[in-house]
Design a protein around this motif. Structure first.
Motif, PDB file in Angstrom:
ATOM      1  N   GLN A  27      56.287  30.246  12.169  1.00  6.37           N
ATOM      2  CA  GLN A  27      56.183  31.562  12.706  1.00  6.37           C
ATOM      3  C   GLN A  27      56.924  32.608  11.872  1.00  6.37           C
ATOM      4  N   VAL A  28      58.154  32.204  11.248  1.00  4.32           N
ATOM      5  CA  VAL A  28      58.476  33.420  10.239  1.00  4.32           C
ATOM      6  C   VAL A  28      57.688  33.351   9.270  1.00  4.32           C
ATOM      7  N   VAL A  29      57.227  32.347   8.495  1.00  6.72           N
ATOM      8  CA  VAL A  29      56.392  32.273   7.405  1.00  6.72           C
ATOM      9  C   VAL A  29      54.950  33.176   7.793  1.00  6.72           C
ATOM     10  N   SER A  30      54.596  33.042   8.729  1.00  5.66           N
ATOM     11  CA  SER A  30      53.464  33.576   9.224  1.00  5.66           C
ATOM     12  C   SER A  30      53.602  35.133   9.344  1.00  5.66           C
ATOM     13  N   LEU A  31      54.679  35.544   9.710  1.00  6.34           N
ATOM     14  CA  LEU A  31      55.090  36.947   9.975  1.00  6.34           C
ATOM     15  C   LEU A  31      55.362  37.622   8.608  1.00  6.34           C
ATOM     16  N   ASN A  32      55.901  36.622   7.545  1.00  4.70           N
ATOM     17  CA  ASN A  32      55.940  37.102   6.241  1.00  4.70           C
ATOM     18  C   ASN A  32      54.698  37.343   5.344  1.00  4.70           C
ATOM     19  N   ALA A  33      53.657  36.407   5.735  1.00  4.69           N
ATOM     20  CA  ALA A  33      52.488  36.393   5.276  1.00  4.69           C
ATOM     21  C   ALA A  33      51.470  37.461   5.799  1.00  4.69           C
ATOM     22  N   LEU A  34      51.797  37.736   7.206  1.00  2.00           N
ATOM     23  CA  LEU A  34      51.134  38.892   7.711  1.00  2.00           C
ATOM     24  C   LEU A  34      51.738  40.263   7.103  1.00  2.00           C
ATOM     25  N   CYS A  35      52.651  40.560   6.749  1.00  2.00           N
ATOM     26  CA  CYS A  35      53.458  41.630   5.981  1.00  2.00           C
ATOM     27  C   CYS A  35      52.858  41.595   4.871  1.00  2.00           C
ATOM     28  N   GLY A  58      43.538  41.933   1.884  1.00  2.00           N
ATOM     29  CA  GLY A  58      44.473  40.864   2.983  1.00  2.00           C
ATOM     30  C   GLY A  58      44.118  40.623   4.091  1.00  2.00           C
ATOM     31  N   GLU A  59      42.839  41.440   4.558  1.00  2.00           N
ATOM     32  CA  GLU A  59      42.345  41.533   6.012  1.00  2.00           C
ATOM     33  C   GLU A  59      41.937  39.858   6.413  1.00  2.00           C
ATOM     34  N   GLY A  60      41.159  39.140   5.552  1.00  2.00           N
ATOM     35  CA  GLY A  60      40.990  37.839   5.876  1.00  2.00           C
ATOM     36  C   GLY A  60      42.026  37.066   5.888  1.00  2.00           C
ATOM     37  N   THR A  96      47.031  34.320   9.111  1.00  2.00           N
ATOM     38  CA  THR A  96      48.228  34.227   9.792  1.00  2.00           C
ATOM     39  C   THR A  96      48.481  34.671  10.767  1.00  2.00           C
ATOM     40  N   GLU A  97      47.741  35.340  11.532  1.00  2.00           N
ATOM     41  CA  GLU A  97      47.715  35.665  13.024  1.00  2.00           C
ATOM     42  C   GLU A  97      47.488  34.517  13.963  1.00  2.00           C
ATOM     43  N   SER A  98      46.622  33.750  13.443  1.00  2.00           N
ATOM     44  CA  SER A  98      46.283  32.333  13.948  1.00  2.00           C
ATOM     45  C   SER A  98      47.562  31.410  14.119  1.00  2.00           C
ATOM     46  N   LEU A  99      48.215  31.447  12.842  1.00  2.00           N
ATOM     47  CA  LEU A  99      49.400  30.603  12.452  1.00  2.00           C
ATOM     48  C   LEU A  99      50.435  31.101  13.417  1.00  2.00           C
ATOM     49  N   LYS A 100      50.633  32.295  13.613  1.00  2.00           N
ATOM     50  CA  LYS A 100      51.618  32.927  14.412  1.00  2.00           C
ATOM     51  C   LYS A 100      51.210  32.221  16.246  1.00  2.00           C
TER      52      LYS A 100
END
Length: 184
Positions: free
Chosen positions: A121-129, A138-140, A145-149
Motif C-alpha cells: 500500500q505504501v509503495v502504491s501510494l508512492n507510485a501514485l504520487c 503517468g495516467e496509465g 497503482t490505484e488497483s494495487l492500493k
C-alpha cells in the motif's frame, strides 16, 4: 358424698364427650389411615426388588441379592463403555489440539500477509504520487497503482477479519478444553 357424686358425674360426662368425639372422628381417621397405608404399599411396590425385572430382554423374578448382582454387572458394562468413549474422546481432543496448533501457527502467515499488504500500500501510494507528478504520461501508471492500493487494502481487511476470527476460535477452544478437563 354429694361432692364426690358430682365430681364423678363430671368425669363420666367428660369421658363420654371425649369418646363421642373420637367415635365421630373415627371413620375419618380410618379412611386417612387406609389411604396412607395404600400410598405406602404403592411406594414399596415401586421399589420392590422381588417384582419382575427386565434382564436383557427377558422377565425374571429376582431376589435382592440377584438384583444387586445384576445391577453390579450392568454398572460394570456401562463403566467399560464409558471408559471406551473417554479414550476415543481423548484421542479426538488430542487430534483437535494438533489441528489447533497448526492453525495458530498459520496466524503468523496472516500477520506476514498483512505486513506485506501494508508495504504494498505504501509503495502504491508512492507510485501514485510519482504518476501524478509525471502528468499525462503517468495516467496509465496511476490506474495500475490505484488497483494495487485497492488490492492491498482488501488484503489488510481480510487478514484483520481472519485475526479476529482466530481469536474467537482460540477462546472457544480454550473454553472447550477447560470444560472437557473438568468433565474428565
Amino acid at each position: 358424698m354429694n361432692r364426690n357424686d358430682d365430681l364423678l358425674g363430671n368425669v363420666i360426662n367428660e369421658t363420654e364427650d371425649i369418646f363421642s368425639r373420637i367415635a365421630s372422628s373415627y371413620p375419618i381417621l380410618l379412611k386417612e389411615l387406609d389411604t396412607g397405608i395404600g400410598t405406602a404399599l404403592d411406594s414399596i411396590k415401586g421399589h420392590s426388588f422381588l417384582e419382575q425385572v427386565s434382564v436383557q430382554g427377558s422377565q425374571e423374578n429376582l431376589g435382592f441379592g440377584d438384583y444387586l448382582e445384576y445391577c453390579k454387572k450392568d454398572f460394570s458394562e456401562r463403566l467399560e463403555k464409558l471408559s471406551t468413549y473417554r479414550s476415543k474422546n481423548n484421542a479426538l481432543l488430542s487430534e483437535l489440539a494438533t489441528v489447533m496448533d497448526n492453525y495458530l501457527q498459520s496466524q503468523g502467515y496472516q500477520e506476514e500477509i498483512r505486513d506485506i499488504s501494508e508495504a504494498l500500500q505504501v509503495v502504491s501510494l508512492n507510485a501514485l504520487c510519482n504518476a501524478v507528478k509525471a502528468g499525462r504520461g503517468g495516467e496509465g501508471f496511476s490506474i495500475i497503482t490505484e488497483s494495487l492500493k485497492t488490492v492491498s487494502v482488501e488484503a489488510i481487511d481480510k487478514t484483520k477479519s481472519l485475526a479476529s476470527k482466530s481469536e474467537l476460535i482460540k477462546a472457544s477452544f480454550k473454553e472447550f478444553s477447560s470444560i472437557e478437563a473438568e468433565i474428565n
